[in-house]
Write a protein that holds these residues in place. Sequence first.
Motif, PDB file in Angstrom:
ATOM      1  N   GLN A 113       0.844  -1.203   0.000  1.00 11.33           N
ATOM      2  CA  GLN A 113       0.000   0.000   0.000  1.00 11.33           C
ATOM      3  C   GLN A 113       0.873   1.243   0.000  1.00 11.33           C
ATOM      4  O   GLN A 113       1.864   1.303   0.725  1.00 11.33           O
ATOM      5  N   HIS A 116      -0.670   6.703   2.950  1.00  9.77           N
ATOM      6  CA  HIS A 116      -2.030   7.242   2.987  1.00  9.77           C
ATOM      7  C   HIS A 116      -2.457   7.562   4.411  1.00  9.77           C
ATOM      8  O   HIS A 116      -1.783   7.193   5.378  1.00  9.77           O
ATOM      9  N   ASP A 118      -6.214   7.027   6.421  1.00  8.06           N
ATOM     10  CA  ASP A 118      -7.448   6.272   6.182  1.00  8.06           C
ATOM     11  C   ASP A 118      -8.665   7.167   5.988  1.00  8.06           C
ATOM     12  O   ASP A 118      -9.673   6.748   5.428  1.00  8.06           O
ATOM     13  N   ASN A 130      -7.472   2.079  13.586  1.00  8.71           N
ATOM     14  CA  ASN A 130      -7.283   0.702  13.126  1.00  8.71           C
ATOM     15  C   ASN A 130      -6.808  -0.136  14.293  1.00  8.71           C
ATOM     16  O   ASN A 130      -5.885   0.260  15.010  1.00  8.71           O
ATOM     17  N   HIS A 189       0.744   6.238   6.915  1.00  9.43           N
ATOM     18  CA  HIS A 189       1.214   4.849   6.960  1.00  9.43           C
ATOM     19  C   HIS A 189       1.176   4.196   5.596  1.00  9.43           C
ATOM     20  O   HIS A 189       0.491   4.668   4.686  1.00  9.43           O
ATOM     21  N   ARG A 205     -11.802  -1.990  12.757  1.00 11.73           N
ATOM     22  CA  ARG A 205     -11.829  -0.524  12.794  1.00 11.73           C
ATOM     23  C   ARG A 205     -12.868  -0.019  13.787  1.00 11.73           C
ATOM     24  O   ARG A 205     -13.929  -0.629  13.965  1.00 11.73           O
TER      25      ARG A 205
HETATM   26 FE   LIG Z   1      -4.631   2.390   6.160  1.00  6.61          FE
END
Ligand SMILES: [Fe+2]
Length: 241
Positions: A113, A116, A118, A130, A189, A205
């Motif tokens: 990934q 970003h 979230d 998270n 992250h 979450r």
């Molecule tokens: Fe994330």
Amino acid sequence: MKSDLDYEALAHQFWKQGYLLIENFFDPSLMDEYNQAILDHYGVDPAFFHNDEFLQKASTEVIPWFPQAEGCTLFNQVEQDGRLGFLTEKILGEQWQALYCMTMFSKKGTKGQAWHQDCEPDDASQFNVNRLVYTHDITPQMGGQTLVVPGSHKRGVITVGEPDEVFVDQLVISPKKGTLLLLHGHAWHRVLPVNGQYRVSTNYRCMPKGVAESVTDICVYRNMRYKFETNTVVEDRTATA
Ligand SMILES: [Fe+2]
Ligand SMILES: O=C(O)CCC(=O)C(=O)O
């Protein structure tokens, strides 16, 4: 399994760093059950879930699955873990709310990934947390480590730039089977490319009281804001940089 936790100190650490890492939090045999259920669901060569535009622009190659939404009751066990609930309450206050449980699968040779957040960080009070559970070891050899910039949950929107830039202050986390990683949704992250056979993580979450359930619908990348509900780029950030 850890039971002698100083919840107050851990909550303080979470708020200072924007993340909290606790190894050996979960029972290894429960982790094995989870891992097998996840692999059984995806099978050997699962198709991507997101469309090509997202996969390319977001530089993110993960396949999500929402097991509780499909009635898979095994995934209630972590949700009902009293220690996790208590820790969450210490961090978010009494009336915190669960959002959903999502597993993420990455095939060998995929990108992981990109950097970003979230959810949108424009209002500091609107965020998700998270609660990541790792059901197998993630090692430097296999790749797929989780990167976080400590303290970045207080730095506002992530800077515009390369999706895989190396930040001098980034922390590389190699979670082991049974590790719990709590991560503030505004923290910057990413996940490194996956060289091992596969990589999975399971995310419970949650959010504080007063945050909309749609909080994670828009994800902020270094090049765009992306809305999952409509599968559209809602802001091209490179155009205004
Ligand atoms: Fe994330
Ligand atoms: O799988 C991970 O380690 C992190 C995934 C992630 O970015 C998230 O759950 O929001």
